[in-house]
Each structure stands twice: as C-alpha cells, then as structure tokens.
Write an enzyme that holds these catalytic residues in place. Sequence first.
Site, PDB file in Angstrom:
ATOM      1  NE  ARG A   1      -3.638   0.573   1.943  1.00 15.49           N
ATOM      2  CZ  ARG A   1      -4.974   0.700   2.705  1.00 15.49           C
ATOM      3  NH1 ARG A   1      -5.234   1.503   3.797  1.00 15.49           N
ATOM      4  NH2 ARG A   1      -5.992   0.043   2.091  1.00 15.49           N
TER       5      ARG A   1
ATOM      6  CG  HIS B   1      -8.325   0.045  -2.748  1.00 13.85           C
ATOM      7  ND1 HIS B   1      -7.803  -0.976  -2.191  1.00 13.85           N
ATOM      8  CD2 HIS B   1      -9.000   0.455  -1.462  1.00 13.85           C
ATOM      9  CE1 HIS B   1      -7.761  -1.285  -1.027  1.00 13.85           C
ATOM     10  NE2 HIS B   1      -8.552  -0.430  -0.335  1.00 13.85           N
TER      11      HIS B   1
ATOM     12  CD  GLN C   1     -12.975  -1.932  -0.357  1.00 17.32           C
ATOM     13  OE1 GLN C   1     -12.239  -2.125   0.556  1.00 17.32           O
ATOM     14  NE2 GLN C   1     -14.094  -2.648   0.013  1.00 17.32           N
TER      15      GLN C   1
ATOM     16  CG  ASP D   1     -13.886   5.952  -0.220  1.00 20.71           C
ATOM     17  OD1 ASP D   1     -13.867   6.023   1.084  1.00 20.71           O
ATOM     18  OD2 ASP D   1     -13.131   5.927  -1.131  1.00 20.71           O
TER      19      ASP D   1
ATOM     20  CB  CYS E   1     -13.958   0.816   0.680  1.00 22.86           C
ATOM     21  SG  CYS E   1     -13.380   2.450   0.779  1.00 22.86           S
TER      22      CYS E   1
ATOM     23  NE  ARG F   1     -10.094  -5.360   0.827  1.00 20.18           N
ATOM     24  CZ  ARG F   1      -9.439  -4.363   1.267  1.00 20.18           C
ATOM     25  NH1 ARG F   1     -10.000  -3.281   1.806  1.00 20.18           N
ATOM     26  NH2 ARG F   1      -8.073  -4.059   1.105  1.00 20.18           N
TER      27      ARG F   1
HETATM   28  N1   CP Z   1     -10.924  -0.370   2.839  1.00 24.16           N
HETATM   29  C1   CP Z   1      -9.776  -0.409   3.387  1.00 24.16           C
HETATM   30  O1   CP Z   1      -9.018  -0.800   2.218  1.00 24.16           O
HETATM   31  O2   CP Z   1      -9.604  -0.217   4.464  1.00 24.16           O
HETATM   32  P1   CP Z   1      -8.264   0.111   5.212  1.00 24.16           P
HETATM   33  O3   CP Z   1      -7.543   1.507   4.960  1.00 24.16           O
HETATM   34  O4   CP Z   1      -8.420  -0.007   6.624  1.00 24.16           O
HETATM   35  O5   CP Z   1      -7.435  -1.149   5.117  1.00 24.16           O
HETATM   36  N1  NVA Z   2     -10.227   6.610  -0.810  1.00 25.09           N
HETATM   37  C1  NVA Z   2      -9.728   6.370   0.494  1.00 25.09           C
HETATM   38  C2  NVA Z   2      -9.979   4.796   0.627  1.00 25.09           C
HETATM   39  C3  NVA Z   2      -9.359   4.058   1.634  1.00 25.09           C
HETATM   40  C4  NVA Z   2      -9.610   2.810   2.149  1.00 25.09           C
HETATM   41  C5  NVA Z   2      -8.141   6.623   0.613  1.00 25.09           C
HETATM   42  O1  NVA Z   2      -7.474   6.508  -0.295  1.00 25.09           O
HETATM   43  O2  NVA Z   2      -7.939   7.182   1.686  1.00 25.09           O
END
Ligand code: CP
Ligand code: NVA
Length: 301
Positions: free
Chosen positions: A107, A134, A137, A218, A259, A287
């Site tokens: 990530r 992502h 997700q 989101d 998400c 997930r």
């Molecule tokens: N939805 C998601 O990826 O959550 P986290 O940021 O907690 O991993």
């Molecule tokens: N759009 C959000 C998703 C988190 C899982 C971010 O990137 O912060």
Amino acid sequence: MNHFLDIHQTDPAALRGMIDSAISMKTARAGQPKGALDTDQPLKDHMVALIFEKPSTRTRISFDVGVRQMGGQTMVLSGTDMQLGLGETIADTARVLSRYVDLIMIRTFEEATLLEMAEYASVPVINGLTNRTHPCQIMADVMTFEEHAGPIKGRKVVWSGDGNNVFASFAHAAKQFEFDLTFTGPPTLDPEPALDGMYAIERDPHKAVEVADLVVTDTWVSMHDPQSARERRHNQLRGYQVNDALMARANDDALFMHCLPAHRDDEATSAVMDGPHSVIFDEAENRLHAQKAIMRYCLGK
Ligand code: CP
Ligand code: NVA
C-alpha cells in the site's frame, strides 16, 4: 507468476475465477473459528511481505489472517521502518525482498512506486491501494454484490461523491465484469480523464440513482488528499451525501456499500450505513476471502 496491479490489466476470466474461488473458500470455512486453518494449505511454506506506507485496518488484518488461514507466514512492514524511508530505491528493495519472500503486497502513495516494485520484483506484487486505485477492495465489492443480488453483469451501480482511487477501480471493474456504472459528483472532483474504465456521468444524484441496484460512496477526503482541502471538499460534496432520501430513489432492494473507514453523517448517514440496504460489514469481511483468491491466482495455486 501473476502480479495483481489493477483490475483492467487482469483477464476477465481470471477475475471471474477469483470471485468463484473466494466464494468457495468462504463457504468451505463457514462456522469455523477465524484462526482455523483451511483444509487446503496453498501457502504452506510461503512467506508474504505486507508493506504499508499509509495507515490501514482492513487491508492489514485481512491479508495477515488470509495468509495464515492458507498455511503461510507474514511480515507486516511499515515503509518508514525500512531503508525505503531513508532513500533506498524501490528497485533495490524489490530485488532484495524477492530473495526472502514469495509474495509482496504494498500500500503506497504514487502508482509509480507500485509499478517499479512489480518491474523489479521476481515474485508477485499485489496492489493494496495507491493514490490512483484500490483493486482488492473492488474484488470484495463484486463478490459481496453477487452474494446478495446475483450476477453483477448488466446491473446498475451508482457512485456518489469523490471520483477517487476506489471509484477508479470500480470503473475498471465495470469494463471487465460488464456492469453499468454511473458517477455522480461535482465536476471539480471528477475521476481523472485518463482512467481506462467505463462509466457515465450524471450530475444530479437523485436522477443518477434511479433504478440503481447498488449505491456506493467513500470518504470525501482520502489519505493522500491535503487536509487543507477538507472544508472545500465538504462544501462541494454535501449534496452527494447518501441518505435515506437518496436511497429511496434507488430500487427497493438496492444495496449500499462503503469500503470503510467512513466518516459517519458526512458521505453517508448512519441511518443508511446501519439500515436495511447496507452490506458494509459483509463487504469488509469479503476482503479476506477475495484477497485469499487473489493470492492463489498470483502464486498459480
Ligand atoms: N477499505 C480499506 O482498504 O480499509 P483500510 O484502509 O482499513 O485497509
Ligand atoms: N479513498 C480512501 C480509501 C481508503 C480505504 C483513501 O484513499 O483514503
């Protein structure tokens, strides 16, 4: 060896295979304690590196638990604890990690970091979120939709809010899984034009959600967005909140997804998040199952 970098770069038949495999793994372990090992142990003797340059709850825990259920071992690494944080190149990091581990999940911020990791690693690399996408997700989201409402092909999905990284992966999925996707949000927060996905735009959220089978939103401020933009974004997005009035315009049996993490009563009201349309916690659970299938695909298991 297969990387899992983005949904639009992955063959539709392989994506379909992952969803089917996720559902059958979930079914096979129904009722078991969370720490129970799967009967099948495809990751036995495998070591998986989970690298986080941004915070995470779901991605971190679901990958860690998923690897263990399949018999493998994990190490969870934060970018700042590694020499990466002091300027060691991604390419060198990728080559070194490949000598120790069988699979890398990362990530990160810039998509370029993910792509460089994949270019130089000699083991599969999984995208655990970048500023742009992502994909893990959305695999869980497609799985969740199909569990509750049947095949997603030809169904109507509406995204209300910011045209962000999670939306981008939805747009990629719309093309690969052949569903209809509508974006509703202010023009200032449109998805990036270069997105290789498929979607329509409808500025009026109430019109957009007519006959929707799924309404998704989101956070209005993502992890990579400057906090200084918070107030401006809230002002632009307030009209796109998912609330009972908006859900009432969708199909009676429409699902609601997010998400998570959510800012309750900003992008969606608690009434919707905890209401009859919401499947947000199934989505979070999935997930785990979807990523287990993704890891099997990456390792050819
Ligand atoms: N939805 C998601 O990826 O959550 P986290 O940021 O907690 O991993
Ligand atoms: N759009 C959000 C998703 C988190 C899982 C971010 O990137 O912060």
